[in-house]
Design an enzyme around this catalytic site. Sequence first.
Site, PDB file in Angstrom:
ATOM      1  N   HIS A  33      22.332 -46.518  10.587  1.00  0.00           N
ATOM      2  CA  HIS A  33      22.167 -47.527   9.547  1.00  0.00           C
ATOM      3  C   HIS A  33      23.203 -47.348   8.440  1.00  0.00           C
ATOM      4  CE1 HIS A  33      18.655 -49.758  10.918  1.00  0.00           C
ATOM      5  NE2 HIS A  33      18.218 -48.618  11.415  1.00  0.00           N
ATOM      6  N   SER A  66      19.831 -62.622  36.532  1.00  0.00           N
ATOM      7  CA  SER A  66      19.732 -61.201  36.229  1.00  0.00           C
ATOM      8  C   SER A  66      18.785 -60.519  37.213  1.00  0.00           C
ATOM      9  CB  SER A  66      19.214 -60.990  34.804  1.00  0.00           C
ATOM     10  OG  SER A  66      18.866 -59.631  34.649  1.00  0.00           O
ATOM     11  N   GLY A 121      15.897 -52.908  24.855  1.00  0.00           N
ATOM     12  CA  GLY A 121      15.129 -52.799  23.613  1.00  0.00           C
ATOM     13  C   GLY A 121      14.814 -51.357  23.248  1.00  0.00           C
ATOM     14  N   ALA A 122      15.642 -50.417  23.714  1.00  0.00           N
ATOM     15  CA  ALA A 122      15.312 -49.000  23.495  1.00  0.00           C
ATOM     16  C   ALA A 122      16.312 -48.299  22.578  1.00  0.00           C
ATOM     17  CB  ALA A 122      15.237 -48.276  24.833  1.00  0.00           C
ATOM     18  N   GLU A 159      26.248 -61.940  18.030  1.00  0.00           N
ATOM     19  CA  GLU A 159      24.919 -61.381  17.724  1.00  0.00           C
ATOM     20  C   GLU A 159      24.446 -61.857  16.342  1.00  0.00           C
ATOM     21  OE1 GLU A 159      23.515 -58.310  19.590  1.00  0.00           O
ATOM     22  OE2 GLU A 159      21.756 -58.202  18.287  1.00  0.00           O
ATOM     23  N   ASP A 171      27.702 -50.901  17.669  1.00  0.00           N
ATOM     24  CA  ASP A 171      27.316 -50.959  19.083  1.00  0.00           C
ATOM     25  C   ASP A 171      28.386 -51.634  19.929  1.00  0.00           C
ATOM     26  OD1 ASP A 171      25.086 -49.997  17.938  1.00  0.00           O
ATOM     27  OD2 ASP A 171      23.825 -51.732  18.336  1.00  0.00           O
ATOM     28  N   TYR A 221      15.032 -55.070  10.462  1.00  0.00           N
ATOM     29  CA  TYR A 221      16.447 -54.687  10.402  1.00  0.00           C
ATOM     30  C   TYR A 221      17.166 -55.523   9.341  1.00  0.00           C
ATOM     31  CZ  TYR A 221      21.192 -53.660  11.958  1.00  0.00           C
ATOM     32  OH  TYR A 221      22.501 -53.261  11.994  1.00  0.00           O
TER      33      TYR A 221
END
Length: 384
Positions: A33, A66, A121-122, A159, A171, A221
């Site tokens: 962060h 997918s 999502g991890a 994003e 990321d 977030y």
Amino acid sequence: MKEQLIARFKEVFNKNYTKAYFTPGRVNLIGEHVDYNGGCVFPCGLTIGTYAIVRLREDNKIRLFSENFKESGILEFTLEKLIKENKWTDYPLGELKTFLDEGYKIDNGFDILFFGNIPNGAGLSSSASLEVLTGFILKSLFSLDIEMIEIVKLSQKAENLFVGVDCGIMDQFAVGMAKKDKAILLDCNTLDYRYVTLKLDNHSILIANTNKRRGLADSAYNERRNECDTALAELQTKLDIKSLGELSIEKFEENKNLIKDEIRQKRAKHAVYENARTERAVKALSQNNLKEFGLLMNESHISLRDDYEVTGLYLDAMVEALWEEEGVVGARMTGAGFGGCTVSIVEDKFIDQIIKNVGKKYTEKTGLTGKFYKVKIGEGAREI
Ligand code: GLA
């Protein structure tokens, strides 16, 4: 893996593929962060990631499939109609839309079969991996004149604007630019970076997935980000700074009272101290002082728990159980938090015992079963 996915492509689309690609997931070792606060981060690419098998089409159709969401079948769009649907297709479509909006010439459609082996999502950047992968595919299929760093920036933009998460650049940068056996020290203010060899002699990076999905992570977030922006604006009433990342600990302590709210003060404190910690951690690593590196990882978790408040029951339970084990040099949450994964450095000879004991304690405390991965550090986006 590649051969298997190529066979699946043929089955699903009933055509032969043209090209195959891979982009890794990432784990951030320290510097959490701080990217959107203009600080330094220290992530590395993984050998798990996202695969894509691709065929160029002659019409304007975009057909996506997918392996991770087989039940949805082939999802069809056109170059002119790229719609956000709040599901996994938002990442490739957002990337494509961003490229088109920037004026890149993409005049044909394509079929893509995706498969990801990063738990999603991890906190291991499955989304950034999918975004950068799509950008890389566009560059390759349409021979676009675009450097990786530009793909990284457009992926972050996708994003932010299409998906709607106000993430920093860490990321996308990590999954695009990763190098085998190296971590990247990235200054998110200037985008200056350097690769640092991870000499872990007899130690490994162990990721533990809490299997607690991040839940409300996106809104929380964005909230943290806003709190930091407000704290920065308060500091700017006196200080000539553009980001919290420019502040030393001393300067922050002298001026923190400009921040009028206690919570915002804690958020800014985390950003400033974590940034300083990252620099210290990288220095410790270069001096082969793994012990110091581990202690700084622990401090990072405490700061994320107490000042930034993004850990929560599950991440804390996992990290606390890790801290109690012999052979754990350091452990912390990684990524956005609120659920997802922890990262730790562990001594190889204790690894089985650590996984057994921590797994047991974690389940006793939370009722969930954690999953452990001893990971390797892999290369960034590429054709395979
Ligand atoms: C998410 C975001 C990154 C970064 C981390 C926290 O992974 O995508 O930009 O802010 O959280 O360090």
